[in-house]
Design an enzyme around this catalytic site. Sequence first.
Site, PDB file in Angstrom:
ATOM      1  CE1 TYR A  49      -3.062  -3.124   0.305  1.00 29.55           C
ATOM      2  CE2 TYR A  49      -3.516  -2.658   2.662  1.00 29.55           C
ATOM      3  CZ  TYR A  49      -3.816  -3.212   1.351  1.00 29.55           C
ATOM      4  OH  TYR A  49      -4.694  -4.347   1.578  1.00 29.55           O
ATOM      5  CG  LEU A 189     -18.916  -2.142   1.542  1.00 25.63           C
ATOM      6  CD1 LEU A 189     -18.826  -0.327   1.617  1.00 25.63           C
ATOM      7  CD2 LEU A 189     -19.980  -2.724   2.261  1.00 25.63           C
ATOM      8  CE  LYS A 229     -10.207   3.569   0.305  1.00 25.92           C
ATOM      9  NZ  LYS A 229      -9.858   4.089  -1.115  1.00 25.92           N
ATOM     10  CB  SER A 230     -15.047   5.231   4.248  1.00 25.85           C
ATOM     11  OG  SER A 230     -15.050   6.631   3.926  1.00 25.85           O
ATOM     12  CB  VAL A 231     -10.655   8.984   2.738  1.00 23.10           C
ATOM     13  CG1 VAL A 231      -9.731   8.092   2.065  1.00 23.10           C
ATOM     14  CG2 VAL A 231     -11.546   9.642   1.482  1.00 23.10           C
ATOM     15  NE  ARG A 235     -19.613   8.696   2.047  1.00 23.66           N
ATOM     16  CZ  ARG A 235     -19.289   8.712   0.847  1.00 23.66           C
ATOM     17  NH1 ARG A 235     -18.296   8.055   0.407  1.00 23.66           N
ATOM     18  NH2 ARG A 235     -20.054   9.634   0.227  1.00 23.66           N
ATOM     19  CG  ASN A 239     -19.147   2.009   6.859  1.00 25.00           C
ATOM     20  OD1 ASN A 239     -20.131   2.399   6.129  1.00 25.00           O
ATOM     21  ND2 ASN A 239     -17.984   2.229   6.190  1.00 25.00           N
TER      22      ASN A 239
END
Length: 272
Positions: A49, A189, A229-231, A235, A239
């Site tokens: 990553y 998702l 994952k979210s930035v 959210r 989640n």
Amino acid sequence: MPASLPLADGTRLPALGFGLYKVPVEQTREVALAAIGAGYRLVDGAQFYGNERELGAAIRASGRRDELLVASKFWGDPVQSRAQALADFAQSERDLGIGPLDLYLIHWPRSTRGAFVDVWRGLIELQQQGRVRTIGVANFEIDDLRRLIDDTGVAPALNQVESHPWLPQHELRAFHAEHGIVTQAWSPLGRGRLLDDPTLTGIAAKHAVSVAQVILRWHLQLGGAAVVKSVHPDRLRQNLDLDGFDLDADDLTAVAALETGERTGTHPRDRQ
């Protein structure tokens, strides 16, 4: 807050983790701190990553290192070998700078190279040395897992694989259950492609939650774990908010009808 799951090595895995895949380097510290602040206690990283140094800085700044389970992975390309795995692990140790790792995975089996069992022996060695608490794999198929177990006598604590309503992975999950391996979903998702599905939007409206919450609740009710994952801080918090509702039998039947076998990512046999 979603519960944690017992692992065969006697440790526990938070059922829902925060993933760093494709989080830009310049956003990693801020996003990781937001995730930790929201309540995530599993942080899923990897050398591939390219943001482990920034992740380590965020973990140190959070002051919550002792509360977190931090994961990394051995990429295995261009070289997949025990020696390379040990070298890459040491690099992740240095980049993260947080002490012993909690979880280390083989990122892909790359089965045609014929080296993943030797790599697994290297991870067993790291665990025996106390440099990592738990070891596992990602993207391994049943034949790969059988070979690991038959050749070393040590089953992975978990297998992180693509899984979502289009790709539930029932056969693989059954094998995992038989051998004490936790199923952990990546792309839970469907890389966002499921969020507009009419069946799922209907279930979400019924429970007054988001479609993402419906899908993540489905993962938990299957008895597995997931990395999301979210930035976006809102959210991230949403989640995690999965305790106020359950999917009923009608919901689960409707979700089951969405299975197509479609993948949103690379098939393990195509990553060699």
